[in-house]
Every structure is written in C-alpha cells, then in structure tokens.
Design a protein around this motif. Structure first.
Motif, mmCIF file in Angstrom:
data_model
loop_
_atom_site.group_PDB
_atom_site.id
_atom_site.type_symbol
_atom_site.label_atom_id
_atom_site.label_comp_id
_atom_site.label_asym_id
_atom_site.label_seq_id
_atom_site.Cartn_x
_atom_site.Cartn_y
_atom_site.Cartn_z
ATOM 1 N N LYS A 21 62.115 79.867 -7.074
ATOM 2 C CA LYS A 21 62.600 79.347 -8.354
ATOM 3 C C LYS A 21 63.249 77.980 -8.198
ATOM 4 O O LYS A 21 63.038 77.084 -9.021
ATOM 5 N N VAL A 22 64.036 77.805 -7.141
ATOM 6 C CA VAL A 22 64.705 76.511 -6.917
ATOM 7 C C VAL A 22 63.670 75.434 -6.637
ATOM 8 O O VAL A 22 63.760 74.325 -7.179
ATOM 9 N N LEU A 23 62.678 75.738 -5.806
ATOM 10 C CA LEU A 23 61.652 74.731 -5.510
ATOM 11 C C LEU A 23 60.876 74.381 -6.775
ATOM 12 O O LEU A 23 60.623 73.197 -7.036
ATOM 13 N N ALA A 24 60.524 75.365 -7.573
ATOM 14 C CA ALA A 24 59.789 75.089 -8.815
ATOM 15 C C ALA A 24 60.596 74.150 -9.708
ATOM 16 O O ALA A 24 60.049 73.188 -10.272
ATOM 17 N N LYS A 25 61.879 74.394 -9.822
ATOM 18 C CA LYS A 25 62.742 73.533 -10.645
ATOM 19 C C LYS A 25 62.778 72.115 -10.089
ATOM 20 O O LYS A 25 62.658 71.135 -10.836
ATOM 21 N N THR A 40 55.478 74.018 -13.595
ATOM 22 C CA THR A 40 55.563 74.755 -12.336
ATOM 23 C C THR A 40 56.644 75.834 -12.400
ATOM 24 O O THR A 40 57.765 75.563 -12.811
ATOM 25 N N THR A 41 56.277 77.043 -11.993
ATOM 26 C CA THR A 41 57.223 78.155 -11.964
ATOM 27 C C THR A 41 57.237 78.776 -10.574
ATOM 28 O O THR A 41 56.426 78.416 -9.711
ATOM 29 N N TRP A 48 51.177 79.249 -3.778
ATOM 30 C CA TRP A 48 51.039 78.287 -2.677
ATOM 31 C C TRP A 48 51.408 78.941 -1.356
ATOM 32 O O TRP A 48 50.743 78.735 -0.348
ATOM 33 N N LEU A 49 52.470 79.743 -1.358
ATOM 34 C CA LEU A 49 52.889 80.444 -0.136
ATOM 35 C C LEU A 49 51.827 81.441 0.322
ATOM 36 O O LEU A 49 51.650 81.667 1.517
#
Length: 122
Positions: A21-25, A40-41, A48-49
């Motif tokens: 969530k932090v990376l998406a933000k 992006t969510t 991707w992972l």
C-alpha cells in the motif's frame, strides 16, 4: 505457464520498509509530480511481486519512488523489470529536485532525449 516471483522488487521494498500500500501511494505521488495520473493500488504491487508485467513508464515511477525513499539511485532493471526505462521527463517540466535521487533520475532521463523532446535510442 507460471510466472516467477520478482525477488528483486521484494528485496528493495524490504530494504525500504515499504508495504504494498505504501509503495502504491508513493508511485501515484511520483506520477503526479510528472503530470501523470495513475490508479496504482496494492493489488498492482502484488501482481508485480508475483511476476506480472508492468508498463515501462510505471516501472520508472516505481524506481523513482524507491530511490527517493532509499536516497540512492534505483533503476527499473534493479527492480527486476527488464526492458524498461526510467520515467521520461516532460519538456519544460524540469524544476529543483527534492532529493539527490530525484536529481539523478531527472538527469538520467534527460540523457535519453534529443533536442525537441524526442526520445533517443539507448
């Protein structure tokens, strides 16, 4: 056909202490700085992972977001996104960067542009 997990992305995310969530933000924020709007969510980050594909420009935004967090240059290739390039800097959009990583990313993007904003094959 199964996809191989993206261990490189997972390792850099762990180093950055970043959740999905932090990376998406952060990716959305980087895209916004470049004048783009992404949806992006955390679900996309998980894809991707899990080894799913990513758009070239989005991969550049992911690299920039993690570069900002880690305060060092991260490229899409470092994240296991082969065949991708860093985000293109729109002509006339240069500004003072907020971090060294952002400055380096901007300079790298500029090296891939010809006068008039055309992309240069690299």
């Amino acid at each position: 056909m199964s996809k191989d997990p993206n261990h490189q992305l997972a390792a850099v995310m762990a180093e950055a202490g970043s959740s999905n969530k932090v990376l998406a933000k952060r990716v959305r924020e980087v895209a916004q700085r470049h004048g783009d709007r992404l949806g992006t969510t955390h679900v996309a980050v998980q894809r991707w992972l899990d080894g799913g594909g990513i758009q070239r420009q989005t991969a550049g935004y992911v690299a920039e977001a993690l570069s900002d967090k880690l305060r060092r240059k991260i490229t899409p290739k470092d994240l296991g996104f082969p065949g991708t390039v860093s985000a293109r800097v729109p002509a006339g959009a240069t500004r003072y960067a907020g971090s060294l990583a952002e400055t380096l990313s901007t300079l790298e993007a500029l090296t891939h542009q010809a006068p008039g904003g055309r992309a240069v094959a690299g």
